[in-house]
Design a protein around this motif. Structure first.
Motif, PDB file in Angstrom:
ATOM      1  N   LEU A   1      30.611 -21.319 -13.538  1.00 27.15           N
ATOM      2  CA  LEU A   1      30.979 -21.744 -12.183  1.00 27.15           C
ATOM      3  C   LEU A   1      32.163 -20.944 -11.659  1.00 27.15           C
ATOM      4  O   LEU A   1      32.169 -20.515 -10.500  1.00 27.15           O
ATOM      5  N   LEU A   2      33.175 -20.755 -12.507  1.00 30.28           N
ATOM      6  CA  LEU A   2      34.346 -19.970 -12.106  1.00 30.28           C
ATOM      7  C   LEU A   2      33.938 -18.546 -11.728  1.00 30.28           C
ATOM      8  O   LEU A   2      34.360 -18.033 -10.681  1.00 30.28           O
TER       9      LEU A   2
ATOM     10  N   ARG B   1      24.951 -23.368  -5.661  1.00 30.31           N
ATOM     11  CA  ARG B   1      25.093 -22.159  -4.852  1.00 30.31           C
ATOM     12  C   ARG B   1      26.273 -22.348  -3.923  1.00 30.31           C
ATOM     13  O   ARG B   1      26.357 -23.341  -3.209  1.00 30.31           O
ATOM     14  N   PHE B   2      27.159 -21.383  -3.925  1.00 28.47           N
ATOM     15  CA  PHE B   2      28.333 -21.454  -3.039  1.00 28.47           C
ATOM     16  C   PHE B   2      28.031 -20.738  -1.744  1.00 28.47           C
ATOM     17  O   PHE B   2      27.297 -19.805  -1.674  1.00 28.47           O
TER      18      PHE B   2
ATOM     19  N   VAL C   1      34.904 -17.895  -3.089  1.00 34.66           N
ATOM     20  CA  VAL C   1      35.064 -19.327  -2.846  1.00 34.66           C
ATOM     21  C   VAL C   1      36.440 -19.730  -3.373  1.00 34.66           C
ATOM     22  O   VAL C   1      36.823 -19.318  -4.477  1.00 34.66           O
ATOM     23  N   PRO C   2      37.204 -20.521  -2.614  1.00 33.72           N
ATOM     24  CA  PRO C   2      38.494 -20.966  -3.135  1.00 33.72           C
ATOM     25  C   PRO C   2      38.322 -21.732  -4.451  1.00 33.72           C
ATOM     26  O   PRO C   2      37.466 -22.612  -4.559  1.00 33.72           O
ATOM     27  N   VAL C   3      39.129 -21.359  -5.436  1.00 34.50           N
ATOM     28  CA  VAL C   3      39.155 -22.052  -6.725  1.00 34.50           C
ATOM     29  C   VAL C   3      40.498 -22.752  -6.804  1.00 34.50           C
ATOM     30  O   VAL C   3      41.553 -22.106  -6.743  1.00 34.50           O
TER      31      VAL C   3
ATOM     32  N   VAL D   1      33.085 -28.869  -5.091  1.00 29.28           N
ATOM     33  CA  VAL D   1      32.326 -28.875  -6.337  1.00 29.28           C
ATOM     34  C   VAL D   1      33.340 -29.197  -7.422  1.00 29.28           C
ATOM     35  O   VAL D   1      34.349 -28.494  -7.569  1.00 29.28           O
ATOM     36  N   LEU D   2      33.096 -30.263  -8.165  1.00 26.04           N
ATOM     37  CA  LEU D   2      34.024 -30.709  -9.199  1.00 26.04           C
ATOM     38  C   LEU D   2      33.522 -30.327 -10.577  1.00 26.04           C
ATOM     39  O   LEU D   2      32.336 -30.492 -10.894  1.00 26.04           O
TER      40      LEU D   2
END
Length: 178
Positions: A37-38, A177-178, A46-48, A116-117
């Motif tokens: 995911l990362l 999907r981001f 995508v902001p993490v 997304v968690l």
């Protein structure tokens, strides 16, 4: 399409607590999905956002929390999911990623409407964070294979609650999907 952020909950951890022996096998099992995911989020810009306990160290900051975890006996569980230079970091004191933290403000500044968690612990911090996201009218997705638990039965119940009571999408990391 609504902007999404990946929220990584409590993965920077020394595992120096009462439930660690029950938690560690689940963390080990979830690491491949969390790292996937990362990687996917970072490739898509995508902001993490890491949201992490301070473990009662009231003078700590994210660098100190990370440094302590990387010097500990379970650094192998932290190193693969460590924040990069583009990652954002919010320190929390208890359970929810939102409770008395600037996360809501940060998400609004980033125009995020969907979170997304992933992370730990499914039946505690992930559950409470999903509830707090829901009551803030954010869409929630939980990567079921990228969350770690202490008690499998409670984790399954928590995932069902998030899906049924909060309208969260429960999905495998590979399908997000981001």
């Amino acid at each position: 399409m609504a902007k999404t952020a990946l929220v990584v909950i409590d993965m920077i951890n020394t595992y120096d607590h009462d439930d660690a022996t029950l938690l560690i096998p689940s963390v080990e099992a979830s690491l491949p999905a969390v790292t996937a995911l990362l990687d996917h989020a970072r490739r898509r810009d995508v902001p993490v956002i890491y949201v992490n306990d301070n473990f009662g160290q009231w003078r700590s900051h994210h660098g100190e929390i990370l440094g302590t975890a990387l010097k500990g006996p379970h650094a192998d569980l932290v190193r693969p999911v460590a924040p990069d230079d583009a990652s954002l970091f919010v320190v929390k004191a208890r359970h929810s990623a939102f409770y008395e933290t600037p996360l809501s403000y940060l998400l609004s500044q980033e125009d995020v409407e969907h979170v997304v968690l992933c992370g730990q612990v499914t039946e505690q911090c992930v559950l409470y964070s999903a509830l707090d996201a829901h009551i803030r009218h954010l869409r929630v997705t939980v990567a079921r294979d990228a969350v770690a638990h202490i008690y499998p039965d409670l984790a399954e119940a928590a995932l069902r609650m998030m899906e049924r009571n909060m309208g969260a999408r429960i999905s495998f990391a590979k399908d997000i999907r981001f």
